[in-house]
Design an enzyme around this catalytic site. Structure first.
Site, PDB file in Angstrom:
ATOM      1  N   HIS A  18       0.536  -2.834   9.634  1.00  0.00           N
ATOM      2  CA  HIS A  18       1.770  -3.130   9.072  1.00  0.00           C
ATOM      3  C   HIS A  18       2.784  -2.594  10.064  1.00  0.00           C
ATOM      4  O   HIS A  18       2.602  -1.284  11.021  1.00  0.00           O
ATOM      5  CB  HIS A  18       2.263  -2.068   7.876  1.00  0.00           C
ATOM      6  CG  HIS A  18       1.965  -3.133   6.402  1.00  0.00           C
ATOM      7  ND1 HIS A  18       2.689  -3.963   6.038  1.00  0.00           N
ATOM      8  CD2 HIS A  18       0.838  -2.968   5.736  1.00  0.00           C
ATOM      9  CE1 HIS A  18       2.201  -4.517   5.113  1.00  0.00           C
ATOM     10  NE2 HIS A  18       1.040  -3.949   4.508  1.00  0.00           N
ATOM     11  N   ASP A  59       7.889  -1.543   7.841  1.00  0.00           N
ATOM     12  CA  ASP A  59       7.282  -1.968   6.504  1.00  0.00           C
ATOM     13  C   ASP A  59       7.036  -0.619   5.892  1.00  0.00           C
ATOM     14  O   ASP A  59       7.272  -0.836   4.633  1.00  0.00           O
ATOM     15  CB  ASP A  59       6.090  -2.660   6.801  1.00  0.00           C
ATOM     16  CG  ASP A  59       6.274  -4.070   7.684  1.00  0.00           C
ATOM     17  OD1 ASP A  59       7.311  -4.459   7.748  1.00  0.00           O
ATOM     18  OD2 ASP A  59       5.116  -4.440   8.220  1.00  0.00           O
ATOM     19  N   HIS A  75       0.954  -1.011   0.166  1.00  0.00           N
ATOM     20  CA  HIS A  75      -0.143   0.087  -0.067  1.00  0.00           C
ATOM     21  C   HIS A  75       0.917   1.261   0.128  1.00  0.00           C
ATOM     22  O   HIS A  75       0.607   2.069  -0.756  1.00  0.00           O
ATOM     23  CB  HIS A  75      -0.875   0.021   1.392  1.00  0.00           C
ATOM     24  CG  HIS A  75      -2.082  -0.865   1.215  1.00  0.00           C
ATOM     25  ND1 HIS A  75      -1.631  -2.344   1.423  1.00  0.00           N
ATOM     26  CD2 HIS A  75      -3.481  -0.931   0.916  1.00  0.00           C
ATOM     27  CE1 HIS A  75      -3.119  -2.855   1.258  1.00  0.00           C
ATOM     28  NE2 HIS A  75      -3.813  -2.043   0.903  1.00  0.00           N
TER      29      HIS A  75
END
Length: 417
Positions: free
Chosen positions: A332, A336, A289
């Site tokens: 996350h 990350d 994302h």
């Protein structure tokens, strides 16, 4: 065109504007809106060092100056061609003059005694067409590469999901952000909505780009290389779930038919949780994302007019809020997001630096960037693109737009950050 060349010095401002539009340099229409043909051909490099012309393009007006020189050359040829009509030329001296011992009496054919004049055809170059070839075949190959990486990523996610330890056995790792911010359940939906808005804005912008083939090749190559790297990182190191709220789908234990159905479901839903297609775990390092949020903003800013600062700030805000919501949802780890942002920005900047510098497209002992594994594909896709791709726009549809504003083309300045 030839009739217009004859009268270039008497062009009106409207005719100058039409010429700029026809020659794909509409960004000069506004600063040169009051220029006549005589003013146009009198432009020099010094004029492009002053405002407002210095703000239009990063090439110091070299492209427009080259086109003006071509225009003056064509005008000069037309003027001399007219002088030879019906076998005579116009001279501003007496019929008889002496120069270096030769008589220059005008003959019937218009050629002075002792001299021979011939018309030489000088081809008018069209550098823009050759400088930025579309090469849709290469774009199709880049799309196939993108499609392969997308499918390979979904397969990797399905494989990694089988290796994630149960959260009861391996609890989430400590994270400094999670220690300071409690989880907000709806935050991840905001992240995905922001991502879809940015992708939508980029698609609309891409449709209006003049050199969409070149730019889409770059997007496909960069985004898919990033997802290929992501497949490696999330496979070699499988992190436990970031929070106890995760509800991972059951493991399949080698049932490849169920694996295939799960992969197809993930592809159909675009890999988004908001569509209900992504309920697998393990694809944490690094965040996909964040890659999309960052990369769409970078492309939007790189290939949109500089004067649309509010548009850049809007997209930057959507991107930053999206990344913050990833962490706020505890979906996350912070590492990350940080790693995804770092790798995405560096690959984007490296690729465009190499694409914008012709010397970096040639492998040599001093070009250390040529050692990256994707250098050969990069050369293949970029070798015919000469220089920085202009930020040119056009109306791509067959029907006319009712209130069409002037087209704008901007090139990134050297000191742009």
């Amino acid at each position: 065109m030839s009739g217009r060349m004859k009268e270039v010095v008497s062009w009106s401002p409207e005719e100058v504007t039409n010429w700029l539009m026809e020659n794909a340099v509409p960004e000069y229409c506004e600063p040169l809106k009051s220029f006549t043909g005589q003013d146009l051909i009198n432009l020099t490099e010094e004029d492009f060092k002053k405002t407002p012309l210095s703000r239009v393009s990063s090439d110091s007006g070299q492209q427009l100056l080259h086109m003006i020189e071509t225009l003056k050359m064509a005008h000069h040829i037309e003027a001399h061609k007219n002088g030879h009509v019906n076998g005579h030329i116009h001279v501003s001296v007496n019929n008889t003059a002496h120069e270096n011992g030769f008589s220059s009496k005008t003959k019937l054919n218009g050629v002075p005694n002792g001299y021979k004049k011939e018309m030489i055809k000088i081809p008018m170059p069209e550098p823009e067409r050759l400088q930025y070839p579309m090469e849709w075949g290469k774009t199709f190959l880049a799309f196939i590469y993108a499609l392969f990486c997308f499918i390979f990523t979904t397969v990797t996610i399905s494989v990694v999901h089988e290796r994630v330890p149960p959260k009861e056995v391996q609890p989430p790792l400590p994270d400094a952000f999670f220690d300071r911010f409690d989880r907000v359940q709806w935050a991840f939906s905001i992240c995905e909505i922001n991502g879809m808005i940015l992708v939508g804005l980029w698609l609309v912008q891409w449709l209006l780009l003049k050199y969409k083939s070149i730019i889409s090749r770059r997007f496909f190559c960069i985004v898919c290389t990033l997802y290929l790297y992501r497949c490696i990182t999330m496979y070699v190191t499988t992190l436990p779930v970031p929070g106890m709220h995760f509800k991972c789908s059951p493991k399949l234990f080698g049932d490849w038919e169920s694996h295939l159905r799960r992969i197809m479901k993930l592809i159909a839903g675009g890999g988004l949780s908001i569509t209900g297609s992504h309920n697998m775990c393990g694809d944490y390092l690094y965040s996909g994302h964040t890659v999309i949020l960052t990369l769409t903003y970078l492309f939007i800013k790189e290939y949109s007019p500089r004067r649309l600062w509010w548009y850049h700030w809007l997209c930057w805000t959507l991107s930053m809020v999206g990344m913050f919501c990833i962490l706020l949802a505890h979906d996350h780890y912070t590492v990350d997001v940080v790693v995804a942002y770092y790798i995405t920005t560096r690959l984007f900047w490296w690729y465009h630096t190499m694409a914008n510098q012709q010397v970096l497209k040639e492998a040599s002992q001093t070009n250390l960037l040529a050692r990256v594994w994707w250098y050969k594909p990069f050369q293949y896709f970029e070798k015919n693109v000469q220089g920085i791709v202009p930020r040119s726009y056009h109306w791509p549809f067959p029907w006319p737009v009712l209130h069409r504003g002037r087209q704008v083309k901007y090139s990134r300045l050297v000191n742009d950050t």
